[in-house]
Scaffold this motif. Structure first.
Motif, PDB file in Angstrom:
ATOM      1  N   PRO A 166     -18.033  -8.931  71.278  1.00 45.94           N
ATOM      2  CA  PRO A 166     -18.789 -10.088  70.756  1.00 45.94           C
ATOM      3  C   PRO A 166     -18.927 -11.200  71.800  1.00 45.94           C
ATOM      4  CG  PRO A 166     -17.075  -9.428  69.218  1.00 45.94           C
ATOM      5  CD  PRO A 166     -16.860  -8.646  70.455  1.00 45.94           C
ATOM      6  N   VAL A 167     -19.822 -12.109  71.523  1.00 49.52           N
ATOM      7  CA  VAL A 167     -20.099 -13.209  72.438  1.00 49.52           C
ATOM      8  C   VAL A 167     -18.876 -14.093  72.626  1.00 49.52           C
ATOM      9  CG1 VAL A 167     -21.572 -15.244  72.770  1.00 49.52           C
ATOM     10  CG2 VAL A 167     -22.528 -13.169  71.867  1.00 49.52           C
ATOM     11  N   LYS A 168     -18.000 -14.139  71.644  1.00 48.81           N
ATOM     12  CA  LYS A 168     -16.824 -14.998  71.768  1.00 48.81           C
ATOM     13  C   LYS A 168     -15.892 -14.531  72.879  1.00 48.81           C
ATOM     14  CE  LYS A 168     -13.670 -13.006  68.393  1.00 48.81           C
ATOM     15  NZ  LYS A 168     -12.889 -13.290  67.209  1.00 48.81           N
ATOM     16  N   TYR A 169     -16.052 -13.322  73.384  1.00 47.77           N
ATOM     17  CA  TYR A 169     -15.286 -12.843  74.526  1.00 47.77           C
ATOM     18  C   TYR A 169     -16.072 -12.976  75.828  1.00 47.77           C
ATOM     19  CZ  TYR A 169     -12.293 -10.854  70.966  1.00 47.77           C
ATOM     20  OH  TYR A 169     -11.471 -10.691  69.890  1.00 47.77           O
ATOM     21  N   SER A 219     -14.337 -29.601  56.131  1.00 50.50           N
ATOM     22  CA  SER A 219     -15.012 -28.942  57.246  1.00 50.50           C
ATOM     23  C   SER A 219     -14.457 -29.505  58.551  1.00 50.50           C
ATOM     24  CB  SER A 219     -16.519 -29.159  57.178  1.00 50.50           C
ATOM     25  OG  SER A 219     -16.793 -30.528  57.295  1.00 50.50           O
ATOM     26  N   ALA A 220     -14.006 -28.607  59.394  1.00 52.49           N
ATOM     27  CA  ALA A 220     -13.429 -29.027  60.661  1.00 52.49           C
ATOM     28  C   ALA A 220     -14.542 -29.494  61.598  1.00 52.49           C
ATOM     29  CB  ALA A 220     -12.658 -27.875  61.276  1.00 52.49           C
ATOM     30  N   THR A 221     -14.281 -30.590  62.262  1.00 54.95           N
ATOM     31  CA  THR A 221     -15.298 -31.144  63.149  1.00 54.95           C
ATOM     32  C   THR A 221     -14.810 -31.195  64.589  1.00 54.95           C
ATOM     33  OG1 THR A 221     -14.530 -33.378  62.697  1.00 54.95           O
ATOM     34  CG2 THR A 221     -16.351 -32.532  61.356  1.00 54.95           C
ATOM     35  N   LYS A 268     -16.716 -22.267  67.581  1.00 57.90           N
ATOM     36  CA  LYS A 268     -16.781 -21.091  66.706  1.00 57.90           C
ATOM     37  C   LYS A 268     -18.129 -20.996  65.990  1.00 57.90           C
ATOM     38  CE  LYS A 268     -11.876 -20.463  65.883  1.00 57.90           C
ATOM     39  NZ  LYS A 268     -10.783 -20.465  64.915  1.00 57.90           N
ATOM     40  N   ASN A 269     -18.657 -22.128  65.553  1.00 55.52           N
ATOM     41  CA  ASN A 269     -19.976 -22.126  64.923  1.00 55.52           C
ATOM     42  C   ASN A 269     -21.062 -21.715  65.916  1.00 55.52           C
ATOM     43  OD1 ASN A 269     -19.001 -22.907  62.442  1.00 55.52           O
ATOM     44  ND2 ASN A 269     -19.285 -25.089  62.855  1.00 55.52           N
ATOM     45  N   PHE A 270     -20.964 -22.216  67.148  1.00 51.46           N
ATOM     46  CA  PHE A 270     -21.949 -21.859  68.164  1.00 51.46           C
ATOM     47  C   PHE A 270     -21.895 -20.374  68.498  1.00 51.46           C
ATOM     48  CE2 PHE A 270     -23.005 -21.268  72.665  1.00 51.46           C
ATOM     49  CZ  PHE A 270     -24.340 -21.635  72.613  1.00 51.46           C
ATOM     50  N   VAL A 271     -20.684 -19.844  68.614  1.00 52.00           N
ATOM     51  CA  VAL A 271     -20.531 -18.421  68.939  1.00 52.00           C
ATOM     52  C   VAL A 271     -21.038 -17.550  67.795  1.00 52.00           C
ATOM     53  CG1 VAL A 271     -18.783 -16.635  69.300  1.00 52.00           C
ATOM     54  CG2 VAL A 271     -18.688 -18.731  70.587  1.00 52.00           C
ATOM     55  N   THR A 272     -20.815 -17.974  66.578  1.00 52.39           N
ATOM     56  CA  THR A 272     -21.308 -17.224  65.429  1.00 52.39           C
ATOM     57  C   THR A 272     -22.836 -17.172  65.430  1.00 52.39           C
ATOM     58  OG1 THR A 272     -19.372 -17.914  64.165  1.00 52.39           O
ATOM     59  CG2 THR A 272     -21.224 -17.044  62.924  1.00 52.39           C
ATOM     60  N   LYS A 273     -23.454 -18.301  65.740  1.00 53.53           N
ATOM     61  CA  LYS A 273     -24.918 -18.332  65.797  1.00 53.53           C
ATOM     62  C   LYS A 273     -25.452 -17.590  67.021  1.00 53.53           C
ATOM     63  CE  LYS A 273     -25.194 -22.696  63.351  1.00 53.53           C
ATOM     64  NZ  LYS A 273     -25.461 -24.130  63.467  1.00 53.53           N
ATOM     65  N   ALA A 274     -24.701 -17.593  68.116  1.00 57.09           N
ATOM     66  CA  ALA A 274     -25.151 -16.950  69.350  1.00 57.09           C
ATOM     67  C   ALA A 274     -25.010 -15.438  69.292  1.00 57.09           C
ATOM     68  CB  ALA A 274     -24.364 -17.485  70.538  1.00 57.09           C
ATOM     69  N   GLU A 275     -24.285 -14.919  68.328  1.00 57.38           N
ATOM     70  CA  GLU A 275     -24.092 -13.466  68.222  1.00 57.38           C
ATOM     71  C   GLU A 275     -25.416 -12.745  67.985  1.00 57.38           C
ATOM     72  OE1 GLU A 275     -22.084 -10.203  68.762  1.00 57.38           O
ATOM     73  OE2 GLU A 275     -21.090 -12.142  68.838  1.00 57.38           O
ATOM     74  N   PHE A 276     -26.363 -13.426  67.365  1.00 54.27           N
ATOM     75  CA  PHE A 276     -27.667 -12.824  67.124  1.00 54.27           C
ATOM     76  C   PHE A 276     -28.378 -12.518  68.445  1.00 54.27           C
ATOM     77  CE2 PHE A 276     -32.268 -13.256  66.337  1.00 54.27           C
ATOM     78  CZ  PHE A 276     -32.426 -12.210  65.448  1.00 54.27           C
ATOM     79  N   ASN A 277     -28.182 -13.371  69.448  1.00 52.43           N
ATOM     80  CA  ASN A 277     -28.817 -13.202  70.755  1.00 52.43           C
ATOM     81  C   ASN A 277     -27.813 -12.719  71.803  1.00 52.43           C
ATOM     82  OD1 ASN A 277     -31.269 -14.147  69.813  1.00 52.43           O
ATOM     83  ND2 ASN A 277     -30.666 -16.268  70.162  1.00 52.43           N
ATOM     84  N   ARG A 278     -26.940 -11.816  71.418  1.00 49.46           N
ATOM     85  CA  ARG A 278     -25.888 -11.349  72.315  1.00 49.46           C
ATOM     86  C   ARG A 278     -26.452 -10.749  73.593  1.00 49.46           C
ATOM     87  NH1 ARG A 278     -22.398  -8.007  74.277  1.00 49.46           N
ATOM     88  NH2 ARG A 278     -23.333  -6.012  73.859  1.00 49.46           N
ATOM     89  N   PHE A 279     -27.512  -9.973  73.484  1.00 46.81           N
ATOM     90  CA  PHE A 279     -28.104  -9.343  74.659  1.00 46.81           C
ATOM     91  C   PHE A 279     -28.619 -10.386  75.643  1.00 46.81           C
ATOM     92  CE2 PHE A 279     -31.666  -7.290  76.877  1.00 46.81           C
ATOM     93  CZ  PHE A 279     -30.963  -6.270  77.492  1.00 46.81           C
ATOM     94  N   GLY A 280     -29.248 -11.413  75.138  1.00 49.69           N
ATOM     95  CA  GLY A 280     -29.755 -12.480  75.996  1.00 49.69           C
ATOM     96  C   GLY A 280     -28.647 -13.224  76.711  1.00 49.69           C
ATOM     97  N   TRP A 281     -27.569 -13.522  75.986  1.00 49.82           N
ATOM     98  CA  TRP A 281     -26.435 -14.199  76.610  1.00 49.82           C
ATOM     99  C   TRP A 281     -25.778 -13.312  77.653  1.00 49.82           C
ATOM    100  CZ3 TRP A 281     -26.006 -19.149  76.443  1.00 49.82           C
ATOM    101  CH2 TRP A 281     -26.451 -19.858  75.328  1.00 49.82           C
TER     102      TRP A 281
END
Length: 110
Positions: free
Chosen positions: A86-89, A15-17, A24-37
């Motif tokens: 997506p949030v990553k952009y 697992s990359a640390t 990438k992990n944060f962006v993946t989790k933040a995708e659920f709240n894309r509208f809020g971000w």
């Protein structure tokens, strides 16, 4: 006769640390709240950064290029949001805009 087989080594996928994996992990989790971000990025951009830049330009005689850079940075944030990317952009666009706005404001005060 024995069949030739290609032996593959078993690679342990560690697992990359690093900071990129954390991002990438944060962006993946933040995708659920894309509208809020997206709303938060637009609110900070439109209600804090742009007015403070325009105030510093008007009081300290900033140039027209600063206004152009400000509007282009606003579009840099607005385009990924309106195109439902997506949030990553959205995060990198907002970060670039934030840094440019702060640099121009600091340039006005110096």
């Amino acid at each position: 006769m024995q069949a030739l087989s290609h032996s593959t080594s078993s690679y342990a996928n560690e697992s990359a640390t690093g900071w990129l994996a954390t991002y990438k992990n944060f962006v993946t989790k933040a995708e659920f709240n894309r509208f809020g971000w997206a709303v938060t990025a637009l609110a900070i951009q439109g209600c804090l950064l742009s007015p403070s830049l325009l105030l510093s330009m008007s009081y300290l005689q900033g140039g027209d290029w600063q206004f152009l850079a400000s509007m282009l940075c606003f579009l840099l944030v607005l385009v990924p949001i309106l195109s439902a990317m997506p949030v990553k952009y959205i995060f990198p666009a907002f970060a670039i805009s934030f840094i440019i706005h702060l640099a121009i404001i600091a340039l006005n005060f110096l």
